[in-house]
Design a protein around this motif. Structure first.
Motif, PDB file in Angstrom:
ATOM      1  N   ASP A  89       0.825  -1.214   0.000  1.00 25.34           N
ATOM      2  CA  ASP A  89       0.000   0.000   0.000  1.00 25.34           C
ATOM      3  C   ASP A  89       0.856   1.260   0.000  1.00 25.34           C
ATOM      4  OD1 ASP A  89      -2.407  -1.360   0.001  1.00 25.34           O
ATOM      5  OD2 ASP A  89      -2.448  -1.546   2.186  1.00 25.34           O
ATOM      6  N   ASP A  90       2.029   1.168   0.678  1.00 29.18           N
ATOM      7  CA  ASP A  90       2.898   2.346   0.788  1.00 29.18           C
ATOM      8  C   ASP A  90       4.244   2.064   0.142  1.00 29.18           C
ATOM      9  OD1 ASP A  90       3.396   0.424   2.632  1.00 29.18           O
ATOM     10  OD2 ASP A  90       3.903   1.799   4.272  1.00 29.18           O
ATOM     11  N   PRO A  91       4.297   2.080  -1.203  1.00 28.69           N
ATOM     12  CA  PRO A  91       5.548   1.745  -1.899  1.00 28.69           C
ATOM     13  C   PRO A  91       6.663   2.734  -1.574  1.00 28.69           C
ATOM     14  CG  PRO A  91       3.962   2.710  -3.416  1.00 28.69           C
ATOM     15  CD  PRO A  91       3.228   2.474  -2.133  1.00 28.69           C
ATOM     16  N   GLU A  92       7.900   2.217  -1.550  1.00 29.73           N
ATOM     17  CA  GLU A  92       9.068   3.062  -1.330  1.00 29.73           C
ATOM     18  C   GLU A  92       9.544   3.607  -2.675  1.00 29.73           C
ATOM     19  OE1 GLU A  92      12.010   0.779   0.678  1.00 29.73           O
ATOM     20  OE2 GLU A  92      10.656   0.164   2.294  1.00 29.73           O
ATOM     21  N   ASP A  93       9.789   4.933  -2.718  1.00 31.54           N
ATOM     22  CA  ASP A  93      10.300   5.575  -3.947  1.00 31.54           C
ATOM     23  C   ASP A  93       9.409   5.269  -5.149  1.00 31.54           C
ATOM     24  OD1 ASP A  93      12.480   6.489  -2.457  1.00 31.54           O
ATOM     25  OD2 ASP A  93      13.565   4.611  -2.824  1.00 31.54           O
ATOM     26  N   ASN A  94       8.079   5.191  -4.901  1.00 34.11           N
ATOM     27  CA  ASN A  94       7.097   4.929  -5.969  1.00 34.11           C
ATOM     28  C   ASN A  94       7.348   3.623  -6.706  1.00 34.11           C
ATOM     29  OD1 ASN A  94       5.659   7.370  -5.556  1.00 34.11           O
ATOM     30  ND2 ASN A  94       7.264   8.485  -6.659  1.00 34.11           N
ATOM     31  N   GLU A  95       8.072   2.707  -6.062  1.00 29.93           N
ATOM     32  CA  GLU A  95       8.377   1.416  -6.680  1.00 29.93           C
ATOM     33  C   GLU A  95       7.227   0.441  -6.417  1.00 29.93           C
ATOM     34  OE1 GLU A  95      11.689  -2.200  -6.333  1.00 29.93           O
ATOM     35  OE2 GLU A  95      11.586  -0.600  -4.841  1.00 29.93           O
ATOM     36  N   VAL A  96       6.719  -0.178  -7.482  1.00 29.89           N
ATOM     37  CA  VAL A  96       5.661  -1.176  -7.328  1.00 29.89           C
ATOM     38  C   VAL A  96       6.316  -2.486  -6.906  1.00 29.89           C
ATOM     39  CG1 VAL A  96       3.829  -2.467  -8.465  1.00 29.89           C
ATOM     40  CG2 VAL A  96       4.209  -0.064  -9.048  1.00 29.89           C
ATOM     41  N   ALA A  97       6.095  -2.886  -5.674  1.00 26.73           N
ATOM     42  CA  ALA A  97       6.761  -4.085  -5.165  1.00 26.73           C
ATOM     43  C   ALA A  97       5.938  -4.707  -4.051  1.00 26.73           C
ATOM     44  CB  ALA A  97       8.165  -3.739  -4.656  1.00 26.73           C
ATOM     45  N   CYS A  98       6.265  -5.943  -3.731  1.00 23.48           N
ATOM     46  CA  CYS A  98       5.596  -6.689  -2.669  1.00 23.48           C
ATOM     47  C   CYS A  98       6.618  -7.012  -1.586  1.00 23.48           C
ATOM     48  CB  CYS A  98       5.011  -7.996  -3.204  1.00 23.48           C
ATOM     49  SG  CYS A  98       3.951  -7.801  -4.648  1.00 23.48           S
ATOM     50  N   THR A  99       6.285  -6.714  -0.342  1.00 15.33           N
ATOM     51  CA  THR A  99       7.155  -7.049   0.781  1.00 15.33           C
ATOM     52  C   THR A  99       6.718  -8.384   1.369  1.00 15.33           C
ATOM     53  OG1 THR A  99       7.532  -4.723   1.311  1.00 15.33           O
ATOM     54  CG2 THR A  99       7.960  -6.319   3.050  1.00 15.33           C
ATOM     55  N   PHE A 100       7.680  -9.257   1.596  1.00 18.12           N
ATOM     56  CA  PHE A 100       7.363 -10.562   2.177  1.00 18.12           C
ATOM     57  C   PHE A 100       8.574 -11.068   2.951  1.00 18.12           C
ATOM     58  CE2 PHE A 100       9.260 -11.290  -1.906  1.00 18.12           C
ATOM     59  CZ  PHE A 100      10.013 -12.449  -1.805  1.00 18.12           C
ATOM     60  N   VAL A 101       8.325 -12.020   3.831  1.00 21.69           N
ATOM     61  CA  VAL A 101       9.380 -12.623   4.651  1.00 21.69           C
ATOM     62  C   VAL A 101       9.393 -14.127   4.379  1.00 21.69           C
ATOM     63  CG1 VAL A 101      10.190 -13.105   6.994  1.00 21.69           C
ATOM     64  CG2 VAL A 101       9.163 -10.886   6.461  1.00 21.69           C
TER      65      VAL A 101
END
Length: 724
Positions: free
Chosen positions: A405-417
C-alpha cells in the motif's frame, strides 16, 4: 530412532489426515505422545492417586545424556519432588504471571527464559501456552499441561509435577516466589517436548519465541540496523511481538561473563518495554528508553538510567509511574536507546502470525506453510555451488499478487518474509545430530512459464541467476529474511549448504498482502494405457518371428517344460523368466547389474499376468520384453559412467519412461532402489518401473469414475499390495 521409509511416510500421511480433520489447530491441538489431559486427569482423580508420567519419568534419562547423563556427578544428589514436598501452600501462579517469576537455575537455557519473560507481557499469549485453570488445590491430581507451536502444529504436552531438586531447592528454573511453580513446570514440559532437560542447553531466544506463538523472527545486527529501529521496536511491542537481544561474545572462555557496566556477554535478554520520557532539563526533546530483563533475576546495567542513577531525579512522579520505575535487584532495568545500540550487538523480533491469537486484530499476516524433506541421493542437492544436484532440491512456487500500500520511492513491489526452519535437530542431539547449515535462493519464473507447475530442471539454474537469496547459509534452526520484489511468479529453493544431508524442514512465507506459495508437485500420471488382452486368431508374421526369438532365448527352460510351454500354453514361471533374462543381459557388458533376482521376476509376472495363473504366456512375455528393451535404452542414456543411474538423475529417467511423479514419490524410489553409493543398477531400475506400471494399472482398474481416488476393503488392499 530414525524412521524407516515406510514408517516415515505412513506417519506423514497420518499427520496430513489429522490436519484435514482440524487436528493441530489452536482449538484442537495434537496430543503429544497420544496423551489426553482431561482423560488422564479424571482417571487419576477417580483412583485418588497422583499422576506419574511414564513417557517422561523422574529418572536420569529425562535429565540428559551427557553432562546430565548417567556418568555425570551432577545428577547423583538430584531428587525429583512434587511442589507439596518442597514447600507449604504451593501455588501454580501467585498474583498473576509476570517476568519476575522466571529466574535461571543450573541449566544453560537463558534463551528459553528470556522468551518466557517476553511471553508474560501478553496475557492472551501467555495463557495460550500456560492454561490458567490449573492448581495444587481444587481438582489436583499431580498432572499439568502446556501448549506449544511445533513445526506448523499446536501440541498439548502433559507432565506430572515431579521436579528436579537439590537440598530441597529447584535445580533449574524457579520463581522469585518460593511457592510459585508455573515457570518450573513450563520448563519441564518444554524439556519433555525435546527429549530431556539437557537438550535445552544453549540456544537462540527466537526458537522459544516461535514455539510459544507460531510467529516468525527477524534479526537485526546493531551495526547494520535501519535508521528507524526505535520505531520498529516500538511498533513491534504494540502489535504483540516478542523481542530479545544479546551481546556477542567473541572469546568462548568469556562466554556469559559480566562486564564493568553490569551487562553479560553471550547472554540472552528480554526487551520488555520501549518508551519516551521528557526530563525537566530537556523540555523541548524527549529521551528514548528501552527496558530489559536478565533471566538470572539479578545482575543489572549500572550506567545512565539504571535503577538508582541520577537521571531518574529529573523525571516527574507521573513519568516515573508511567515507566513503572523500581529500584530492586530483580534483573530488570532501563537504559537509553543510544546506550542500548552501543552495547548490544543483536536484536530479535518475533512477529505474530494469524494462528498465534484467536483474532488477528493486533497484526495481520498472510502466511503460507509448506512441509518438506531433503533426502540423500534424491532431493538433498546442496547449495548453488553444486550445479549437478542443486536443481533436485524441493522447489516452491511463490506468487506475489498484490503490491504494498505504501511503496518506497514509488516502486511497485511486494514485501514478504521467507522463513526456512529445520526440524527435530535439538531432539536428536543425544544421537549426535547438529544443526545443518541452511539457506535458500529465489528465482524469477519467465512469463512464458507462469502457471507451469513442473519442477525446474538443471539447465534453468545453469542459465538463470537468483533474483534474491538469504544473506548467508548459517547453522541456525531457522533462517529468515525480508524481501521486496515486483509482483509475479518466483521459485524458492531451500537447501543445506552441502549436498547429501538428510532432514526435514518447513518453509513459511509471510506477507501483509496476499501471496500464495506451494511445493512444485508434478501431476501424478502415467502415459501407459491398460494393455488390451491378447486376441485369439491366426498369428501374424511378427508373432511368428517373436515366437522364434522366445524359443531361442529360452534355452535354459527344461526340455519337459519347454515341450509343455511351446506346444501347449506357451507359459513360463518366474524362475524360468529369471534364467531367460539373465542369459540375455550377460551379453550386455555395459549394463551395471548383478542379474535379476527371483523376486524381481515375480514382480514382472505380477505386472503382465492378465489371467492370474502366476505364469507368462507368449503374448504377455512379448509385451514385457518390449518394455524391457525400451527401458534398457533409457538406462543406457543415463548410465554414463557404467556404474548405474545416479539417484539424482532417476527422476529424469522415470519421466522418460512415461511416469510423472511428485517429490515424495521420488524420495521413496531413492530409498527403496538406490545402493549405498546412491546409484541404481539395471535390475533395480527395471524392478522400479515394473512396480510403478503395475500400481498405476491397478489404480486405474479401481478408479471407475476417473476422479483420482479409490476405496478399497482390507482384503482388496492386501490382495493388491501382496501380489504386486
Amino acid at each position: 530412532m530414525p524412521y524407516t521409509p515406510s514408517g516415515f511416510f505412513c506417519d506423514r500421511l497420518i499427520r496430513e489426515r489429522e490436519r484435514r480433520d482440524g487436528e493441530g489447530s489452536l482449538n484442537k491441538p495434537l496430543r503429544f505422545n497420544g496423551q489426553d489431559y482431561n482423560t488422564l486427569r479424571q482417571e487419576f482423580l477417580q483412583r485418588k492417586t497422583l499422576f506419574e508420567d511414564e513417557t517422561f519419568p523422574a529418572t536420569v534419562e529425562s535429565l540428559g545424556f551427557k553432562e546430565l547423563g548417567h556418568k555425570s556427578n551432577k545428577v547423583k544428589n538430584i531428587a525429583w519432588k512434587r511442589p507439596k514436598e518442597i514447600c507449604e501452600n504451593p501455588q501454580f501462579i501467585v498474583g498473576g504471571a509476570s517476568r519476575t517469576d522466571i529466574c535461571q537455575g543450573d541449566l544453560g537455557d537463558c534463551w528459553l527464559l528470556a522468551a518466557i519473560a517476553c511471553l508474560t507481557l501478553n496475557e492472551k499469549l501467555l495463557y495460550r501456552v500456560v492454561p490458567p485453570d490449573q492448581s495444587f488445590s481444587e481438582g489436583y491430581g499431580g498432572i499439568f499441561h502446556f501448549q506449544f507451536w511445533r513445526y506448523g502444529d499446536w501440541v498439548d504436552v502433559i507432565i506430572d509435577d515431579r521436579i528436579p531438586t537439590f537440598n530441597n531447592q529447584l535445580v533449574f528454573t524457579k520463581s522469585a516466589e518460593r511457592n510459585e511453580f508455573w515457570s518450573a513446570l513450563l520448563e519441564k514440559a518444554y524439556a519433555k517436548l525435546h527429549g530431556s532437560y539437557e537438550a535445552l542447553k544453549g540456544g537462540n531466544t527466537t526458537e522459544a519465541m516461535e514455539d510459544f506463538t507460531g510467529g516468525v523472527t527477524e534479526f537485526y545486527e546493531m551495526k547494520e540496523a535501519p535508521k528507524e529501529l526505535y520505531k520498529i521496536m516500538k511498533k513491534a511491542l504494540e502489535r504483540g511481538s516478542l523481542m530479545g537481544c544479546s551481546i556477542d561474545s567473541l572469546v568462548p572462555a568469556r562466554f556469559e561473563t559480566r562486564t564493568v557496566t553490569g551487562l553479560v556477554k553471550g547472554h540472552a535478554y528480554s526487551v520488555t518495554a520501549v518508551e519516551e520520557c521528557r526530563p525537566s532539563q530537556h523540555k523541548e526533546s524527549k529521551v528514548r528508553l528501552v527496558r530489559l530483563r536478565n533471566p538470572w533475576g539479578q545482575v543489572e546495567w549500572n550506567g545512565p538510567w539504571s535503577d538508582n542513577s541520577k537521571e531518574w531525579a529529573t523525571l516527574s512522579k507521573a513519568e516515573k509511574e508511567k515507566l513503572q520505575h523500581q529500584s530492586a535487584e530483580d534483573g530488570e532495568f532501563w537504559m537509553s536507546f543510544e546506550d542500548f545500540k552501543k552495547n548490544y550487538t543483536k536484536i530479535e523480533i518475533c512477529n505474530l502470525t494469524p494462528d498465534a491469537l484467536e483474532d488477528d486484530k493486533i497484526h495481520k499476516w498472510t502466511v503460507s506453510v509448506n512441509e518438506g524433506r531433503w533426502v540423500r541421493g534424491c532431493s538433498a542437492g546442496g547449495c548453488r555451488n553444486y550445479p549437478d544436484t542443486f536443481w533436485t532440491n524441493p522447489q516452491y512456487r511463490l506468487r506475489l499478487l498484490e503490491e504494498d500500500d505504501d511503496p518506497e520511492d514509488n516502486e511497485v513491489a511486494c514485501t514478504f518474509v521467507v522463513a526456512l526452519m529445520q526440524k527435530n535437530r535439538r531432539k536428536e542431539r543425544k544421537m549426535g545430530a547438529n544443526l545443518f547449515t541452511i539457506g535458500f535462493a529465489i528465482y524469477e519464473v519467465p512469463k512464458e512459464m507462469h502457471g507451469n507447475k513442473q519442477h525446474m530442471q538443471k539447465d534453468f539454474f545453469l542459465f538463470n541467476s537468483s533474483k534474491a537469496r538469504c544473506k548467508s547459509y548459517i547453522n541456525l534452526r531457522e533462517v529468515t529474511q525480508r524481501f521486496r520484489l515486483s509482483p509475479g511468479e518466483y521459485v524458492i529453493v531451500p537447501s543445506t549448504y552441502e549436498p547429501h544431508q538428510e532432514g526435514e524442514f518447513i518453509l513459511r512465507v509471510f506477507s501483509e498482502k496476499k501471496n500464495t506459495s506451494e511445493e512444485i508437485e508434478n501431476r501424478i500420471e502415467a502415459d501407459h494405457p491398460v494393455p488390451a488382452p491378447a486376441s485369439a486368431g491366426e498369428e501374424s508374421e511378427e508373432d511368428q518371428q517373436f515366437r522364434t526369438i522366445f524359443q531361442e532365448i529360452g534355452g535354459e527352460v527344461s526340455t519337459e517344460r519347454r515341450r509343455e510351454a511351446f506346444s501347449q500354453d506357451m507359459e513360463i514361471t518366474a524362475n524360468e523368466l529369471r534364467n531367460v533374462l539373465n542369459r540375455v543381459i550377460t551379453k550386455h557388458k555395459d549394463l551395471k547389474t548383478e542379474g535379476f533376482s527371483l523376486e524381481s521376476c515375480r514382480s514382472m509376472i505380477a505386472l503382465m499376468d492378465m489371467d492370474g495363473t502366476g505364469r507368462l504366456n507368449l503374448q504377455e512375455f512379448r509385451h514385457l520384453w518390449n518394455k524391457i528393451k525400451q527401458w534398457q535404452g533409457i538406462f543406457k542414456h543415463y548410465n554414463t559412467d557404467q556404474s548405474g543411474i545416479n539417484s539424482y538423475e532417476m527422476r529424469n529417467a522415470v519421466n522418460d519412461a512415461g511416469f510423472r511423479l511428485n517429490n515424495q514419490l521420488y524420495d521413496i524410489i531413492t530409498m527403496r532402489y538406490a545402493n549405498e553409493s546412491m546409484n541404481i543398477d539395471f535390475d533395480s531400475f527395471i524392478s522400479c518401473l515394473v512396480r510403478l506400471e503395475a500400481m498405476f494399472r491397478a489404480f486405474q482398474a479401481f478408479d471407475k469414475d476417473g476422479d483420482g481416488t479409490i476405496r478399497l476393503s482390507v482384503l482388496e488392499w492386501l490382495q493388491l499390495t501382496m501380489y504386486a
